[in-house]
Write a protein that holds these residues in place. Structure first.
Motif, PDB file in Angstrom:
ATOM      1  N   ALA A   1      38.572  -0.747 -24.901  1.00 34.37           N
ATOM      2  CA  ALA A   1      37.594  -0.016 -24.188  1.00 34.37           C
ATOM      3  C   ALA A   1      37.575   1.506 -24.687  1.00 34.37           C
ATOM      4  O   ALA A   1      36.267   1.881 -24.952  1.00 34.37           O
ATOM      5  CB  ALA A   1      37.771  -0.306 -22.817  1.00 34.37           C
ATOM      6  N   GLU A   2      38.698   2.118 -24.728  1.00 36.20           N
ATOM      7  CA  GLU A   2      38.721   3.509 -25.216  1.00 36.20           C
ATOM      8  C   GLU A   2      38.257   3.482 -26.646  1.00 36.20           C
ATOM      9  O   GLU A   2      37.477   4.497 -27.047  1.00 36.20           O
ATOM     10  CB  GLU A   2      40.118   4.045 -25.051  1.00 36.20           C
ATOM     11  N   LEU A   3      38.667   2.619 -27.504  1.00 33.15           N
ATOM     12  CA  LEU A   3      38.241   2.694 -29.025  1.00 33.15           C
ATOM     13  C   LEU A   3      36.939   2.467 -29.028  1.00 33.15           C
ATOM     14  O   LEU A   3      36.338   3.269 -29.918  1.00 33.15           O
ATOM     15  CB  LEU A   3      39.007   1.749 -29.608  1.00 33.15           C
ATOM     16  N   LEU A   4      36.112   1.656 -28.401  1.00 30.56           N
ATOM     17  CA  LEU A   4      34.712   1.429 -28.300  1.00 30.56           C
ATOM     18  C   LEU A   4      33.967   2.734 -28.036  1.00 30.56           C
ATOM     19  O   LEU A   4      33.131   2.955 -28.673  1.00 30.56           O
ATOM     20  CB  LEU A   4      34.417   0.447 -27.652  1.00 30.56           C
ATOM     21  N   TRP A   5      34.577   3.373 -26.791  1.00 30.63           N
ATOM     22  CA  TRP A   5      33.894   4.484 -26.574  1.00 30.63           C
ATOM     23  C   TRP A   5      33.969   5.684 -27.444  1.00 30.63           C
ATOM     24  O   TRP A   5      33.135   6.458 -27.786  1.00 30.63           O
ATOM     25  CB  TRP A   5      34.453   4.979 -24.988  1.00 30.63           C
ATOM     26  N   ALA A   6      35.152   5.775 -28.343  1.00 28.41           N
ATOM     27  CA  ALA A   6      35.069   6.791 -29.114  1.00 28.41           C
ATOM     28  C   ALA A   6      34.042   6.505 -30.224  1.00 28.41           C
ATOM     29  O   ALA A   6      33.631   7.416 -30.745  1.00 28.41           O
ATOM     30  CB  ALA A   6      36.576   6.958 -29.684  1.00 28.41           C
ATOM     31  N   ALA A   7      34.218   5.373 -30.794  1.00 29.49           N
ATOM     32  CA  ALA A   7      33.324   4.837 -31.721  1.00 29.49           C
ATOM     33  C   ALA A   7      31.811   5.344 -31.422  1.00 29.49           C
ATOM     34  O   ALA A   7      30.969   5.538 -32.297  1.00 29.49           O
ATOM     35  CB  ALA A   7      33.393   3.612 -32.124  1.00 29.49           C
ATOM     36  N   ALA A   8      31.497   4.742 -30.175  1.00 32.36           N
ATOM     37  CA  ALA A   8      30.056   4.988 -29.565  1.00 32.36           C
ATOM     38  C   ALA A   8      29.911   6.456 -29.776  1.00 32.36           C
ATOM     39  O   ALA A   8      28.685   6.852 -30.219  1.00 32.36           O
ATOM     40  CB  ALA A   8      30.025   4.528 -28.110  1.00 32.36           C
ATOM     41  N   MET A   9      30.643   7.408 -29.367  1.00 30.10           N
ATOM     42  CA  MET A   9      30.423   8.860 -29.192  1.00 30.10           C
ATOM     43  C   MET A   9      30.301   9.350 -30.633  1.00 30.10           C
ATOM     44  O   MET A   9      29.557  10.282 -30.994  1.00 30.10           O
ATOM     45  CB  MET A   9      31.693   9.367 -28.550  1.00 30.10           C
ATOM     46  N   LEU A  10      31.061   8.909 -31.643  1.00 27.36           N
ATOM     47  CA  LEU A  10      31.171   9.431 -32.986  1.00 27.36           C
ATOM     48  C   LEU A  10      30.266   8.632 -34.132  1.00 27.36           C
ATOM     49  O   LEU A  10      30.026   9.133 -35.124  1.00 27.36           O
ATOM     50  CB  LEU A  10      32.602   9.446 -33.566  1.00 27.36           C
ATOM     51  N   HIS A  11      29.717   7.564 -33.559  1.00 25.65           N
ATOM     52  CA  HIS A  11      29.040   6.543 -34.629  1.00 25.65           C
ATOM     53  C   HIS A  11      27.848   7.389 -35.408  1.00 25.65           C
ATOM     54  O   HIS A  11      27.732   7.001 -36.654  1.00 25.65           O
ATOM     55  CB  HIS A  11      28.389   5.442 -33.936  1.00 25.65           C
ATOM     56  N   ASP A  12      27.087   8.430 -34.839  1.00 22.66           N
ATOM     57  CA  ASP A  12      26.173   9.051 -35.401  1.00 22.66           C
ATOM     58  C   ASP A  12      26.461  10.600 -36.358  1.00 22.66           C
ATOM     59  O   ASP A  12      25.712  11.377 -36.463  1.00 22.66           O
ATOM     60  CB  ASP A  12      24.927   9.283 -34.760  1.00 22.66           C
ATOM     61  N   ILE A  13      27.882  10.737 -36.085  1.00 23.13           N
ATOM     62  CA  ILE A  13      28.315  12.059 -36.626  1.00 23.13           C
ATOM     63  C   ILE A  13      27.784  12.356 -38.080  1.00 23.13           C
ATOM     64  O   ILE A  13      27.470  13.532 -38.579  1.00 23.13           O
ATOM     65  CB  ILE A  13      29.595  12.531 -36.550  1.00 23.13           C
ATOM     66  N   GLY A  14      27.719  11.272 -39.006  1.00 22.10           N
ATOM     67  CA  GLY A  14      27.034  11.526 -40.144  1.00 22.10           C
ATOM     68  C   GLY A  14      25.896  12.013 -40.467  1.00 22.10           C
ATOM     69  O   GLY A  14      25.564  12.558 -41.626  1.00 22.10           O
ATOM     70  N   TYR A  15      25.163  12.227 -39.482  1.00 20.78           N
ATOM     71  CA  TYR A  15      23.741  12.721 -39.621  1.00 20.78           C
ATOM     72  C   TYR A  15      24.057  14.244 -39.656  1.00 20.78           C
ATOM     73  O   TYR A  15      22.927  15.114 -39.830  1.00 20.78           O
ATOM     74  CB  TYR A  15      23.059  12.270 -38.322  1.00 20.78           C
ATOM     75  N   ALA A  16      25.148  14.684 -39.144  1.00 25.70           N
ATOM     76  CA  ALA A  16      25.240  16.275 -39.209  1.00 25.70           C
ATOM     77  C   ALA A  16      24.922  16.945 -40.418  1.00 25.70           C
ATOM     78  O   ALA A  16      25.433  16.443 -41.562  1.00 25.70           O
ATOM     79  CB  ALA A  16      26.706  16.535 -38.511  1.00 25.70           C
ATOM     80  N   PRO A  17      24.318  17.651 -40.370  1.00 22.07           N
ATOM     81  CA  PRO A  17      24.187  18.586 -41.824  1.00 22.07           C
ATOM     82  C   PRO A  17      25.198  19.054 -42.707  1.00 22.07           C
ATOM     83  O   PRO A  17      25.209  18.673 -43.947  1.00 22.07           O
ATOM     84  CB  PRO A  17      23.138  19.668 -41.538  1.00 22.07           C
ATOM     85  N   SER A  18      26.167  19.340 -41.882  1.00 28.41           N
ATOM     86  CA  SER A  18      27.488  19.432 -42.465  1.00 28.41           C
ATOM     87  C   SER A  18      28.136  18.381 -43.233  1.00 28.41           C
ATOM     88  O   SER A  18      29.031  18.634 -44.052  1.00 28.41           O
ATOM     89  CB  SER A  18      28.492  20.507 -41.612  1.00 28.41           C
ATOM     90  N   LEU A  19      27.949  17.321 -42.813  1.00 26.52           N
ATOM     91  CA  LEU A  19      28.511  16.000 -43.122  1.00 26.52           C
ATOM     92  C   LEU A  19      27.806  15.241 -44.163  1.00 26.52           C
ATOM     93  O   LEU A  19      28.421  14.505 -44.813  1.00 26.52           O
ATOM     94  CB  LEU A  19      29.007  15.151 -41.880  1.00 26.52           C
ATOM     95  N   ALA A  20      26.486  15.482 -44.032  1.00 25.29           N
ATOM     96  CA  ALA A  20      25.353  14.401 -44.684  1.00 25.29           C
ATOM     97  C   ALA A  20      25.579  14.647 -46.386  1.00 25.29           C
ATOM     98  O   ALA A  20      25.032  15.754 -46.868  1.00 25.29           O
ATOM     99  CB  ALA A  20      24.207  14.767 -44.295  1.00 25.29           C
ATOM    100  N   THR A  21      26.308  13.940 -47.132  1.00 30.69           N
ATOM    101  CA  THR A  21      26.540  14.056 -48.498  1.00 30.69           C
ATOM    102  C   THR A  21      25.790  12.983 -49.246  1.00 30.69           C
ATOM    103  O   THR A  21      24.920  13.216 -50.236  1.00 30.69           O
ATOM    104  CB  THR A  21      27.904  14.057 -48.907  1.00 30.69           C
ATOM    105  N   THR A  22      26.027  11.627 -48.811  1.00 33.09           N
ATOM    106  CA  THR A  22      25.077  10.597 -49.618  1.00 33.09           C
ATOM    107  C   THR A  22      23.755  10.365 -48.912  1.00 33.09           C
ATOM    108  O   THR A  22      22.946   9.670 -49.394  1.00 33.09           O
ATOM    109  CB  THR A  22      25.986   9.335 -49.383  1.00 33.09           C
ATOM    110  N   GLY A  23      23.433  10.759 -47.538  1.00 33.08           N
ATOM    111  CA  GLY A  23      22.393  10.463 -46.823  1.00 33.08           C
ATOM    112  C   GLY A  23      22.627   9.362 -46.034  1.00 33.08           C
ATOM    113  O   GLY A  23      21.255   8.848 -45.349  1.00 33.08           O
ATOM    114  N   PHE A  24      23.359   8.584 -46.200  1.00 38.65           N
ATOM    115  CA  PHE A  24      23.858   7.525 -45.357  1.00 38.65           C
ATOM    116  C   PHE A  24      24.773   7.627 -44.085  1.00 38.65           C
ATOM    117  O   PHE A  24      25.979   7.605 -44.659  1.00 38.65           O
ATOM    118  CB  PHE A  24      24.047   6.393 -46.290  1.00 38.65           C
TER     119      PHE A  24
END
Length: 185
Positions: free
Chosen positions: A44-67
């Motif tokens: 349950a805790e692992l799922l919660w963390a993944a849910a919270m972090l699943h879209d961090i790749g949209y952050a402009p500072s992280l977006a290198t491939t655009g995916f």
């Protein structure tokens, strides 16, 4: 540090100011994940963390491939001590492999972040993502898929991906809903 506090703080630091709507969605997905604790027990805790972090790749500072699944997972792998299962969940959330194929990134995603064998977690994260609006409120999978197609042209990468993933996403949601019903009995 507690995994949930770490995940919330990291996601917040990347999304609150630059992408407040994405932050609201991530918080809503995490609330939905919390509602699955009864059927996931130890994960349950692992799922919660993944849910919270699943879209961090949209952050402009992280977006290198655009995916965003790949960008977020690479960041977690390279800049944090995140558990490998967490990183792989972020990389493969909501049938990302199909979108990776549309983007010519399937080989990279598969090589760097193989899909977890634990399909219940993969389904659970898809369920949480596909039953939460961009504003973080609960919705149905039908409404969520329709909403995504209103934001993206039908023939865009995301439009093609959503059409390809439609049956898989709906099936994942149905499997989680069935598990929830069984748990209520």
């Amino acid at each position: 540090m507690d995994l949930t506090i770490w995940a919330r703080d990291l996601a917040g630091s990347l999304l609150v100011e630059s992408l407040p709507r994405r932050w609201a969605h991530s918080q809503g997905v995490a609330v939905k994940a919390q509602s699955l604790a009864g059927i996931l027990s130890a994960d349950a805790e692992l799922l919660w963390a993944a849910a919270m972090l699943h879209d961090i790749g949209y952050a402009p500072s992280l977006a290198t491939t655009g995916f965003h699944p790949l960008d977020g997972a690479r960041y977690l792998r390279d800049h944090s001590a995140a558990d490998e299962r967490l990183v792989r969940l972020v990389a493969n959330h909501s049938y990302a492999l199909l979108e990776a194929d549309e983007r010519g990134l399937q080989e990279a995603l598969e090589a760097e972040f193989p899909i977890l064998d634990h399909s219940e977690l993969v389904d659970a994260l898809a369920y949480c993502d596909m039953t939460t609006t961009p504003d973080g409120t609960p919705t149905t999978v039908d409404a969520r898929l329709a909403e995504i197609l209103t934001r993206y042209d039908r023939d865009s990468i995301v439009g093609r991906f959503i059409r390809r993933a439609d049956a898989d996403l709906r099936a994942a949601v149905r499997r989680v809903e069935a598990r929830l019903l069984l748990a209520e009995r």
